[in-house]
Design a protein around this motif. Structure first.
Motif, PDB file in Angstrom:
ATOM      1  N   ASP A 124       7.592  47.340  39.982  1.00 54.36           N
ATOM      2  CA  ASP A 124       7.148  47.462  38.591  1.00 54.36           C
ATOM      3  C   ASP A 124       7.587  48.814  38.043  1.00 54.36           C
ATOM      4  N   PHE A 125       7.569  48.920  36.725  1.00 55.31           N
ATOM      5  CA  PHE A 125       7.958  50.157  36.060  1.00 55.31           C
ATOM      6  C   PHE A 125       6.895  50.596  35.074  1.00 55.31           C
ATOM      7  N   ALA A 126       6.796  51.895  34.892  1.00 55.17           N
ATOM      8  CA  ALA A 126       6.085  52.482  33.762  1.00 55.17           C
ATOM      9  C   ALA A 126       7.137  53.136  32.878  1.00 55.17           C
ATOM     10  N   GLY A 127       6.818  53.283  31.597  1.00 55.45           N
ATOM     11  CA  GLY A 127       7.767  53.907  30.696  1.00 55.45           C
ATOM     12  C   GLY A 127       8.342  52.936  29.672  1.00 55.45           C
ATOM     13  N   PRO A 128       9.577  53.209  29.243  1.00 58.05           N
ATOM     14  CA  PRO A 128      10.508  54.239  29.728  1.00 58.05           C
ATOM     15  C   PRO A 128      10.105  55.651  29.278  1.00 58.05           C
ATOM     16  N   TYR A 129      10.614  56.642  30.022  1.00 59.50           N
ATOM     17  CA  TYR A 129      10.372  58.033  29.656  1.00 59.50           C
ATOM     18  C   TYR A 129      11.638  58.685  29.096  1.00 59.50           C
ATOM     19  N   PHE A 130      12.751  57.944  29.103  1.00 59.82           N
ATOM     20  CA  PHE A 130      14.002  58.456  28.534  1.00 59.82           C
ATOM     21  C   PHE A 130      14.952  57.282  28.336  1.00 59.82           C
ATOM     22  N   THR A 226      22.739  50.735  26.811  1.00 58.36           N
ATOM     23  CA  THR A 226      21.447  51.391  26.615  1.00 58.36           C
ATOM     24  C   THR A 226      20.687  51.311  27.928  1.00 58.36           C
ATOM     25  N   GLU A 227      20.365  52.462  28.498  1.00 60.16           N
ATOM     26  CA  GLU A 227      19.685  52.520  29.786  1.00 60.16           C
ATOM     27  C   GLU A 227      18.302  53.148  29.614  1.00 60.16           C
ATOM     28  N   LYS A 228      17.276  52.348  29.882  1.00 57.55           N
ATOM     29  CA  LYS A 228      15.892  52.809  29.767  1.00 57.55           C
ATOM     30  C   LYS A 228      15.405  53.269  31.133  1.00 57.55           C
ATOM     31  N   TYR A 229      15.166  54.564  31.274  1.00 58.33           N
ATOM     32  CA  TYR A 229      14.694  55.114  32.543  1.00 58.33           C
ATOM     33  C   TYR A 229      13.189  54.883  32.692  1.00 58.33           C
ATOM     34  N   GLY A 230      12.815  54.235  33.791  1.00 63.85           N
ATOM     35  CA  GLY A 230      11.413  53.987  34.063  1.00 63.85           C
ATOM     36  C   GLY A 230      10.962  54.661  35.346  1.00 63.85           C
ATOM     37  N   LYS A 242      -0.663  51.812  34.076  1.00 67.42           N
ATOM     38  CA  LYS A 242      -1.378  52.335  32.917  1.00 67.42           C
ATOM     39  C   LYS A 242      -1.531  53.845  33.005  1.00 67.42           C
ATOM     40  N   ALA A 243      -1.906  54.337  34.191  1.00 69.46           N
ATOM     41  CA  ALA A 243      -2.115  55.773  34.355  1.00 69.46           C
ATOM     42  C   ALA A 243      -0.827  56.560  34.157  1.00 69.46           C
ATOM     43  N   ALA A 275      11.703  60.933  21.828  1.00 72.19           N
ATOM     44  CA  ALA A 275      11.000  60.286  22.934  1.00 72.19           C
ATOM     45  C   ALA A 275      10.914  58.786  22.692  1.00 72.19           C
ATOM     46  N   PRO A 276      11.132  57.972  23.713  1.00 71.30           N
ATOM     47  CA  PRO A 276      11.090  56.518  23.524  1.00 71.30           C
ATOM     48  C   PRO A 276       9.669  55.976  23.493  1.00 71.30           C
ATOM     49  N   ALA A 277       9.528  54.782  22.917  1.00 71.08           N
ATOM     50  CA  ALA A 277       8.231  54.089  22.930  1.00 71.08           C
ATOM     51  C   ALA A 277       8.018  53.467  24.313  1.00 71.08           C
ATOM     52  N   ILE A 278       6.768  53.421  24.732  1.00 76.21           N
ATOM     53  CA  ILE A 278       6.423  52.774  25.995  1.00 76.21           C
ATOM     54  C   ILE A 278       6.496  51.260  25.818  1.00 76.21           C
ATOM     55  N   THR A 279       7.230  50.585  26.705  1.00 78.30           N
ATOM     56  CA  THR A 279       7.367  49.128  26.613  1.00 78.30           C
ATOM     57  C   THR A 279       6.850  48.393  27.841  1.00 78.30           C
TER      58      THR A 279
END
Length: 281
Positions: A124-130, A226-230, A242-243, A275-279
């Motif tokens: 699983d992933f959180a983010g993206p953060y970049f 487009t590369e979303k870093y998670g 979530k945390a 900063a990207p939106a969290i998806t």
């Protein structure tokens, strides 16, 4: 007397059965514990990062670490209640990242880890953060490569198990001759000695290498993906997801996110994005 011996034997068997059950139940509970619970109880974490990416994840000669991904990892750990001194970094090469998480070798990964559906089958992933974009890095003065449309017959290097390497296979296998190495530093060495014509990965990664070799390398500056870093997490750990998302948002809103990028990536001339939106929820 005989009945007494039978009762005592039965009691021993029952006690052993309960003991085994308790041990088994303990292991099962440990396996299902969230990263959040582990951080709270153990007060230490192991995080997977890249060791060879200037500006993002770099292990210095003195054994210390620096880079934007390093800062993100430490910020998340802090929000989970773990001091930076108690964060251990483990190298996470591209082809090993899923296994590092699944095998429990790391607690989470912050290593220019692009979110995609194939990877989400096992982690699983959180983010993206970049958000980055795949680009090309060439030797200074090379004017024959101006973007993805000029790859015909060129020798192109990327890293085994990475999204950029797969993109080249999927989209440019007829045009470019792809060579895959274990690390981007190997690709950079091949570029500098003329073995390959270009290195392809995300623009922010390439910008770090261009800054490391001033006057020797040029970023083409024509991203084509487009590369979303998670942040990579154990599959099913929604509590951690979530945390970590909350930690990323806090880092962005506090100004620390932008400050880290300006410090670690800004000197290369790379334009700092919003900063990207969290998806990933």
């Amino acid at each position: 007397m005989r009945l007494s011996r039978v009762l005592r034997a039965g009691a021993v068997v029952t006690a052993l059965a309960l003991s085994v059950a308790a041990c088994g139940g303990g292991k099962k509970a440990d396996a299902s514990d969230s990263l959040v619970d582990k951080a709270s109880s153990a007060k230490k974490l192991t995080v997977g990062i890249k060791f060879d990416q200037p500006g993002l994840g770099l292990k210095k000669p003195d054994g210390s670490f620096e880079g934007f991904d390093v800062d993100v990892a430490r910020y998340i750990a802090k929000e989970l209640g773990v001091d930076a001194a108690n964060v251990t970094f483990k190298e996470a090469q591209s082809k090993e990242r899923e296994n590092l998480i699944k095998n429990g070798d790391v607690d989470f990964i912050v290593a220019t880890y692009s979110i995609n559906d194939d990877r989400k089958k096992s982690v699983d992933f959180a983010g993206p953060y970049f958000i980055a974009g795949q680009d090309l890095l060439v030797k200074k003065g090379n004017t024959s490569i101006t973007g993805k449309e000029s790859l015909n017959g060129k020798n192109l290097c990327s890293v085994t198990g990475s999204t950029p390497a797969q993109n080249i296979k999927d989209k440019f296998s007829k045009e470019a001759n792809l060579q895959q190495y274990g690390k981007y530093t190997d690709c950079i060495s091949a570029l500098l000695n003329g073995t390959v014509d270009a290195v392809s990965t995300d623009d922010v990664i390439l910008a770090g290498y261009a800054a490391q070799y001033p006057g020797k390398l040029d970023l083409v500056g024509q991203p084509f993906t487009t590369e979303k870093y998670g942040v990579g997490l154990k599959k099913g750990d929604t509590k951690a997801q979530k945390a970590v998302n909350d930690a990323i948002l806090k880092m962005e809103n506090s100004g620390d996110w932008k400050k880290s990028l300006e410090t670690n990536v800004g000197p290369s001339g790379y334009k700092i994005p919003d900063a990207p939106a969290i998806t990933e929820k």
